[in-house]
Design an enzyme around this catalytic site. Structure first.
Site, PDB file in Angstrom:
ATOM      1  N   TYR A  69      -8.339   4.692   9.993  1.00  0.00           N
ATOM      2  CA  TYR A  69      -8.912   6.096   9.430  1.00  0.00           C
ATOM      3  C   TYR A  69     -10.225   5.882  10.023  1.00  0.00           C
ATOM      4  O   TYR A  69     -10.589   4.700   9.571  1.00  0.00           O
ATOM      5  CB  TYR A  69      -8.847   6.116   7.885  1.00  0.00           C
ATOM      6  CG  TYR A  69      -7.635   5.919   7.215  1.00  0.00           C
ATOM      7  CD1 TYR A  69      -6.468   6.358   7.770  1.00  0.00           C
ATOM      8  CD2 TYR A  69      -7.370   5.225   5.743  1.00  0.00           C
ATOM      9  CE1 TYR A  69      -5.302   6.148   7.070  1.00  0.00           C
ATOM     10  CE2 TYR A  69      -6.442   5.211   5.280  1.00  0.00           C
ATOM     11  CZ  TYR A  69      -5.236   5.609   5.739  1.00  0.00           C
ATOM     12  OH  TYR A  69      -3.885   5.211   4.974  1.00  0.00           O
ATOM     13  N   CYS A 115     -12.881   4.586   7.397  1.00  0.00           N
ATOM     14  CA  CYS A 115     -12.324   3.358   6.324  1.00  0.00           C
ATOM     15  C   CYS A 115     -13.208   2.141   6.666  1.00  0.00           C
ATOM     16  O   CYS A 115     -13.420   1.626   8.098  1.00  0.00           O
ATOM     17  CB  CYS A 115     -10.746   3.042   6.642  1.00  0.00           C
ATOM     18  SG  CYS A 115     -10.364   1.326   6.451  1.00  0.00           S
ATOM     19  N   PHE A 153     -13.008  -1.068   6.585  1.00  0.00           N
ATOM     20  CA  PHE A 153     -12.320  -2.149   7.388  1.00  0.00           C
ATOM     21  C   PHE A 153     -11.927  -1.671   8.790  1.00  0.00           C
ATOM     22  O   PHE A 153     -12.069  -2.756   9.712  1.00  0.00           O
ATOM     23  CB  PHE A 153     -10.967  -2.608   6.656  1.00  0.00           C
ATOM     24  CG  PHE A 153     -11.115  -2.779   5.164  1.00  0.00           C
ATOM     25  CD1 PHE A 153     -11.748  -3.890   4.887  1.00  0.00           C
ATOM     26  CD2 PHE A 153     -10.939  -1.979   4.122  1.00  0.00           C
ATOM     27  CE1 PHE A 153     -11.804  -4.192   3.350  1.00  0.00           C
ATOM     28  CE2 PHE A 153     -11.162  -2.267   2.815  1.00  0.00           C
ATOM     29  CZ  PHE A 153     -11.632  -3.005   2.487  1.00  0.00           C
ATOM     30  N   CYS A 154     -11.679  -0.440   8.915  1.00  0.00           N
ATOM     31  CA  CYS A 154     -11.535   0.003  10.543  1.00  0.00           C
ATOM     32  C   CYS A 154     -12.908  -0.111  11.048  1.00  0.00           C
ATOM     33  O   CYS A 154     -12.874  -0.399  12.438  1.00  0.00           O
ATOM     34  CB  CYS A 154     -11.022   1.382  10.479  1.00  0.00           C
ATOM     35  SG  CYS A 154      -9.374   1.487   9.623  1.00  0.00           S
TER      36      CYS A 154
HETATM   37  N1  GSH Z   1      -7.897  -6.471   3.626  1.00  0.00           N
HETATM   38  C1  GSH Z   1      -7.515  -5.234   4.332  1.00  0.00           C
HETATM   39  C2  GSH Z   1      -8.499  -5.055   5.603  1.00  0.00           C
HETATM   40  O1  GSH Z   1      -9.574  -5.978   5.836  1.00  0.00           O
HETATM   41  O2  GSH Z   1      -7.886  -4.744   6.622  1.00  0.00           O
HETATM   42  C3  GSH Z   1      -7.750  -3.805   3.670  1.00  0.00           C
HETATM   43  C4  GSH Z   1      -7.354  -2.871   4.320  1.00  0.00           C
HETATM   44  C5  GSH Z   1      -7.372  -1.587   3.380  1.00  0.00           C
HETATM   45  O3  GSH Z   1      -7.363  -1.925   2.326  1.00  0.00           O
HETATM   46  N2  GSH Z   1      -7.193  -0.247   4.192  1.00  0.00           N
HETATM   47  C6  GSH Z   1      -7.192   0.811   3.380  1.00  0.00           C
HETATM   48  C7  GSH Z   1      -5.783   1.290   3.370  1.00  0.00           C
HETATM   49  O4  GSH Z   1      -5.019   1.403   4.307  1.00  0.00           O
HETATM   50  C8  GSH Z   1      -7.878   1.989   3.921  1.00  0.00           C
HETATM   51  S1  GSH Z   1      -9.663   1.789   3.629  1.00  0.00           S
HETATM   52  N3  GSH Z   1      -5.126   1.672   2.207  1.00  0.00           N
HETATM   53  C9  GSH Z   1      -3.851   2.275   2.174  1.00  0.00           C
HETATM   54  C10 GSH Z   1      -2.819   1.723   0.940  1.00  0.00           C
HETATM   55  O5  GSH Z   1      -3.646   0.709   0.545  1.00  0.00           O
HETATM   56  O6  GSH Z   1      -1.930   2.169   0.800  1.00  0.00           O
END
Ligand code: GSH
Length: 290
Positions: A20, A23, A25-26
């Site tokens: 995204y 986001c 993390f992205c």
């Molecule tokens: N620990 C992960 C990282 O560092 O990549 C966290 C990733 C994360 O929480 N991504 C969120 C997500 O995809 C978007 S900001 N959430 C979808 C969900 O939890 O269903």
């Protein structure tokens, strides 16, 4: 082309980032890839249907797929810090097999105190280096880098949501921006803007208490920023004369809110800006590629 032409030491490969756009993390993952001049393709995932990652068991973004030239199999890397640690380890150990490097980061499935399943990837903040060739000085710097990368994931990033969704007006501002730049259909956009902002405004309050932010959530963000700046000290970057992975992580996470009031307030109420601009320039000019 999508081939990796960077001058960092990596074999020819295709890198695809499922993300995204906004986001944190992205954004953190992109800051790493850009800094090192690693070419990558982006697939923007629809945050409601997540159709684009329907093939994946892991349902969060970012996800990175690495396809090495001349090899049939793909490597799927999940979680921003794991992606960064694995690719950085690959850069400093190009003689090693990528599959072999991935095996240093095993998935650990455990339970928390309430019996709820917890999935964590081990060693996620560690870049693997040859201990025999590692100097004592680098050993020390590496531990500091790990400490601050962990701080970004465990503390700093949690300052964002309670701040950008602090009030209904700010939540609406954030969602107006997010729904315009991300992969939403026209109806979804409208629903996500009004529904999403209301939901996040509520969640933000829960996150505020979960992560024990001060009543004025901005204060907690400024405290975190000042803690970081104190760690940087008189150096240009946490990493010294060049950014390390902790610099890239803090920059990447903050870059996700550049267009919001929170960011403007942060720049006005702390001394973050010079470090932020320096790191941004290093990322945008692919300073790590040489
Ligand atoms: N620990 C992960 C990282 O560092 O990549 C966290 C990733 C994360 O929480 N991504 C969120 C997500 O995809 C978007 S900001 N959430 C979808 C969900 O939890 O269903």
């Amino acid at each position: 082309t999508a081939q990796c032409q960077s001058s960092v030491d990596l074999p020819p490969m295709k890198v695809t980032l499922y993300q995204y756009l906004t986001c944190p993390f992205c954004c953190k993952t992109r800051a790493f890839l850009e800094y090192y001049g690693i070419d990558f393709q982006v697939v923007e995932v629809n945050p409601l249907s997540r159709r684009e990652i329907g093939w994946s068991d892991y349902k969060k973004v970012p996800i990175v797929i690495v396809e090495l030239d001349g090899k049939d199999d793909k490597q799927q890397l999940n979680d921003s810090s794991v992606i960064i640690s694995i690719l950085k380890t690959f850069m400093v150990n190009t003689h090693k097999d990528l599959d072999n490097i991935v095996s240093y980061y095993p998935l650990m499935v455990t339970q928390d105190a309430n019996g709820k399943e917890v999935r964590e990837i081990a060693n996620k903040h560690w870049v693997m280096v040859d201990l025999e060739t590692m100097s004592e000085e680098y050993g020390k710097r590496r531990r500091a880098e790990v400490k601050w990368r962990k701080w970004v994931d465990d503390h700093f990033v949690h300052m964002l949501a309670p701040n950008i969704y602090r009030s209904q007006a700010e939540a609406l501002q954030a969602f107006d921006y997010i729904t315009n730049v991300q992969n939403f259909g026209p109806w979804e956009k409208w629903a996500a803007k009004y529904g999403g902002s209301a939901i996040m405004w509520t969640i933000a309050k829960r996150l505020k208490s979960k992560y024990q932010l001060k009543d004025d959530v901005r204060e907690s963000l400024y405290d975190a920023a000042n803690e970081w700046l104190k760690g940087v000290g008189k150096k240009k970057f946490m990493g010294g004369s060049q950014p390390n992975l902790a610099d890239l992580a803090v920059y990447g996470v903050l870059s996700s809110i550049e267009d919001f009031d929170t960011f403007r307030d942060l720049m006005e109420n702390t001394k973050m800006r010079p470090w932020y601009e320096r790191t941004k320039k290093a990322v945008k000019t692919h300073a790590g590629a040489n």
